[in-house]
Design a protein around this motif. Structure first.
Motif, short mmCIF file in Angstrom:
data_model
loop_
_atom_site.label_atom_id
_atom_site.label_comp_id
_atom_site.label_asym_id
_atom_site.label_seq_id
_atom_site.Cartn_x
_atom_site.Cartn_y
_atom_site.Cartn_z
N LEU A 9 50.79 -50.27 1.03
CA LEU A 9 51.03 -50.35 -0.41
C LEU A 9 49.85 -49.78 -1.19
CD1 LEU A 9 52.72 -51.44 -2.84
CD2 LEU A 9 51.37 -53.53 -2.66
N VAL A 10 48.65 -50.21 -0.82
CA VAL A 10 47.44 -49.76 -1.54
C VAL A 10 47.30 -48.24 -1.41
CG1 VAL A 10 44.92 -49.88 -1.57
CG2 VAL A 10 46.26 -51.98 -1.35
N PHE A 12 49.66 -46.08 -0.95
CA PHE A 12 50.69 -45.44 -1.77
C PHE A 12 50.27 -45.44 -3.25
CE2 PHE A 12 54.54 -45.59 -4.38
CZ PHE A 12 55.24 -44.50 -3.89
N LEU A 13 49.76 -46.59 -3.68
CA LEU A 13 49.35 -46.69 -5.09
C LEU A 13 48.20 -45.73 -5.40
CD1 LEU A 13 49.41 -50.59 -5.62
CD2 LEU A 13 51.13 -48.92 -6.33
#
Lengths: 122, 193
Positions: A9-10, A12-13
């Motif tokens: 997630l990190v 991707f962000l």
């Protein structure tokens, strides 16, 4: 959900976050022009610090002195005028028999006398 | 041996530390402030860009650095200069809180326009970027700032706690909730994390 999920997630962000555009060319000069216009209040800083330290020091001193006086007034036996007078009379009467160069340990009798006489007088 | 107040950077060039530059600023040396600006402008800009109305980003950066200049005599050096500066940036952003709602509306409009063109790779990249932005805007402000500082700016949790003046435990908790909210948002929009 585990650490790998968080990592993905990190990642991707970070990869898809919007990137801020470059600042306008004259922004730095605009800021520096304002900075030049505003005087920095250097003088304020150190005296204030010293004042603070001095304030703490003074408070601590007053508190210490106050505590000492308070302690003495509670703990020390107060002699009244009559008692003081008795001690003075004793010292005057026995002054010649006391040798100032001799320590109290070497004068056991003198001390005992003093103790007994004081007790009697009180 | 390196003198106190001097550091050797990645390119092996010698430069004064932030603390040294702050001291010089306090002696009235404005060129030292210029160096501090050049050193930190990028990160401050990026943080503000994630938090505020983008059309006023230069104004926000300017306001942050001017507040820093005015506040330098009060800077005690208990924290790093950068930590203190990011806190000012956060305060500036908070003062502009009302603009966030307007910005969100604008992003949603743009996103709706992009949703119809999913095939082109460039458009996909823009689409993901919009999704990330919308995901961030789903968050409560105090959760969003934690995610921005920790996950996007890669600041350690301890420093995030210092910037926001909250316990490290609160940082961890907000980070957990922020990630969960963004993850749910992305999943609702067809992305598995």
């Amino acid at each position: 959900m585990n650490d790998n999920d968080d990592l993905n997630l990190v990642k991707f962000l970070q990869q898809h976050q919007a990137i801020a555009p470059q600042s306008s060319i004259d922004l730095e000069e605009q800021i520096m022009a304002e900075v030049n216009r505003i005087p920095i209040q250097v003088a304020e800083q150190k005296p204030r610090q010293w004042l603070k330290i001095a304030g703490w020091g003074l408070s601590a001193t007053i508190a210490t002195i106050g505590s000492i006086f308070l302690y003495q007034s509670i703990e020390s036996p107060q002699m009244n005028m009559a008692e003081i007078k008795q001690v003075e009379e004793y010292l005057e009467a026995h002054w010649d028999h006391l040798d100032p160069h001799q320590s109290s340990l070497e004068q056991p009798n003198a001390i005992d006398d003093l103790h007994i006489d004081l007790e009697e007088s009180i | 041996m390196v003198q106190p107040g001097i550091e050797v950077d990645r390119n092996r060039s010698i430069s004064p530390t932030d603390e040294r530059l702050v001291d010089d600023c306090l002696k009235g040396d404005r060129q030292s402030f210029r160096q501090l600006y050049r050193r930190h402008e990028g990160k401050v800009r990026q943080i503000l860009y994630q938090l505020c109305d983008r059309s006023t980003i230069d104004d926000l950066v300017q306001e942050t650095f001017l507040r820093a200049w005015k506040g330098l005599p009060k800077f005690r050096g208990n924290a790093k200069f950068s930590t203190w500066l990011y806190r000012i940036a956060w305060n500036v952003a908070s003062d502009r809180r009302q603009t966030l709602a307007k910005d969100r509306e604008r992003r949603e409009t743009i996103s709706a326009q992009i949703d119809n063109h999913h095939d082109d790779p460039d458009v996909m990249a823009i689409h993901y970027q919009e999704l990330v932005e919308r995901g961030l805007s789903e968050l409560k402000e105090d959760h969003r700032i934690v995610l921005i500082l920790h996950d996007l700016q890669e600041l350690p949790q301890k420093e995030v706690a210092e910037i926001l003046d909250i316990p490290v435990g609160t940082v961890k908790s907000r980070l957990f909730h922020a990630r969960a909210t963004v993850r749910k948002f992305l999943e609702r929009n067809g992305l598995e994390m």
